[in-house]
Design an enzyme around this catalytic site. Structure first.
Site, short mmCIF file in Angstrom:
data_model
loop_
_atom_site.label_atom_id
_atom_site.label_comp_id
_atom_site.label_asym_id
_atom_site.label_seq_id
_atom_site.Cartn_x
_atom_site.Cartn_y
_atom_site.Cartn_z
N THR A 273 59.52 -64.36 95.51
CA THR A 273 58.78 -63.13 95.27
C THR A 273 59.62 -61.88 95.52
O THR A 273 59.19 -60.76 95.21
CB THR A 273 57.54 -63.04 96.17
N LYS A 274 60.81 -62.03 96.09
CA LYS A 274 61.63 -60.87 96.44
C LYS A 274 62.28 -60.26 95.20
O LYS A 274 62.21 -60.81 94.11
CB LYS A 274 62.69 -61.27 97.47
N ASN A 275 62.96 -59.13 95.39
CA ASN A 275 63.58 -58.41 94.27
C ASN A 275 64.62 -59.25 93.54
O ASN A 275 64.90 -59.04 92.36
CB ASN A 275 64.23 -57.12 94.76
#
Length: 372
Positions: free
Chosen positions: A173-175
């Protein structure tokens, strides 16, 4: 996550090479990521949580020590401190940024305090200049929890190169992602070498174990994904900011909510956070107000939730969808009883009865769950 042909082909190449554990791709990824944030050293781990844990150990944090951080964060921040035997000391946030309030740090410092762990929350850098000044005055180590802030900047410098160490997460879910993974960045050679030892069973030399360590190593498979994602991180961030600005523009006229102020270098838009204003209050049951504003959102395919806000900020909503597909509807975890709603003949719109909507117009967060 955005996974394209480049990542897929990179993983295939690693699989064909036979070196699928920690190897040359991890080393390359460490070097490239450190270069990206402007730090001298990168130490890859198997998660953002293990990166925090290892960074604390590398700094000598242990039993009886205290680490100042914020309670407004994911559980891994506090847990990583507890793993070392140290105690997290919580300092409140600045409500404008959701990051730790530097003005409240000094009052939390004791003779047991060894470090400050500011959280760069939602992709936004904390106010690091006063934090670093306080740390210097009290001889404290600063470890950035930058799990959500890949590419964010503060005064022209990237997050990850502001404190003594910084820790990133590469969860999907991170960048950017490596599937699962983490990274420590630092300019301190001693911290970097310590981190490598704690990451690999306490071993600096193979089969020679100097301290109690852990198996927190990243694989070359994960690093191969990370190398390709790193090439795209700036474009990923630009798209997040573009989306955030679009949401800001579309939601700016809703009086009951407050949207983020700005997106730019300091904030890379990991999350779009809405604040419900305190003025949203419960209305008297005898009051009938003309509906002034109505907003609809399709949260899942085929299901539209419509929020209505009247002239006195009375908030209500309806759920619109093909309810032949659905078995049950829950509000705040409780099964919605038929006495609390009505359905017009030939319509798929569920209208919550007035008594029930008044319960929900209390300024608090409520959840809708549809079982289908």
């Amino acid at each position: 996550p955005v996974i394209e042909e480049e990542e897929i082909n990179a993983v295939i190449d690693v699989m064909k090479s036979g070196m699928i554990a920690q190897g040359p791709k991890v080393i390359e990824f460490e070097e490239e990521f450190a270069k990206y944030v402007g730090a001298k050293y990168g130490i890859a781990t198997n998660s953002g949580t293990s990166a925090l844990h290892v960074a604390l150990l590398a700094a000598g944090i242990g039993e009886g020590d205290e680490v100042i951080t914020t309670p407004f964060t994911f559980a891994a921040t506090g847990n990583s401190i507890l793993y070392t035997g140290a105690r997290p000391v919580f300092v409140d946030i600045d409500p404008e940024t959701f990051t730790i309030d530097p003005a409240k740090i000094e009052e939390a410092i004791t003779d047991k305090t060894k470090a400050i762990m500011p959280v760069q929350l939602y992709g936004q850098a904390a106010d690091m200049e006063p934090i670093m000044k306080i740390a210097k005055e009290h001889d404290l180590i600063v470890i950035e929890d930058a799990a959500q802030a890949h590419g964010a900047e503060y005064n022209g410098e990237k997050v990850g190169n502001l404190g003594d160490m910084a820790c990133f997460s590469f969860y999907p879910t991170k960048n950017m992602t490596t599937s699962e993974g983490g990274m420590i960045t630092t300019n301190n050679e001693e911290f970097a070498e310590n981190a490598k030892v704690f990451r690999a069973h306490g071993s600096a030399t193979k089969y020679h174990h100097d301290v109690l360590g852990y198996n927190f190593r990243m694989t070359d498979i994960a690093a191969a994904i990370g190398l390709e994602q790193l090439k795209k991180i700036d474009s990923f961030n630009a798209k997040r900011i573009e989306n955030a600005k679009c949401l800001n523009e579309g939601l700016k006229d809703i009086e009951a909510i407050e949207t983020p102020d700005e997106y730019g270098n300091r904030d890379k838009g990991y999350a779009f956070v809405l604040e419900i204003k305190d003025e949203v209050k419960q209305e008297d049951s005898t009051t009938k107000n003309e509906i002034e504003k109505e907003y609809s959102y399709e949260f899942i395919k085929g299901v539209k939730v419509t929020f209505k806000i009247d002239s006195k900020n009375h908030v209500s909503f309806t759920i619109d969808g093909d309810f032949k597909l659905f078995k049950e509807v829950y509000i705040d975890g409780k099964l919605l009883d038929s006495k609390n709603y009505s359905v017009k003949e030939g319509s798929t719109i569920i209208n919550l009865n007035n008594d029930y909507t008044r319960k929900l117009a209390d300024g608090k967060e409520h959840t809708i769950k549809v079982i289908y």
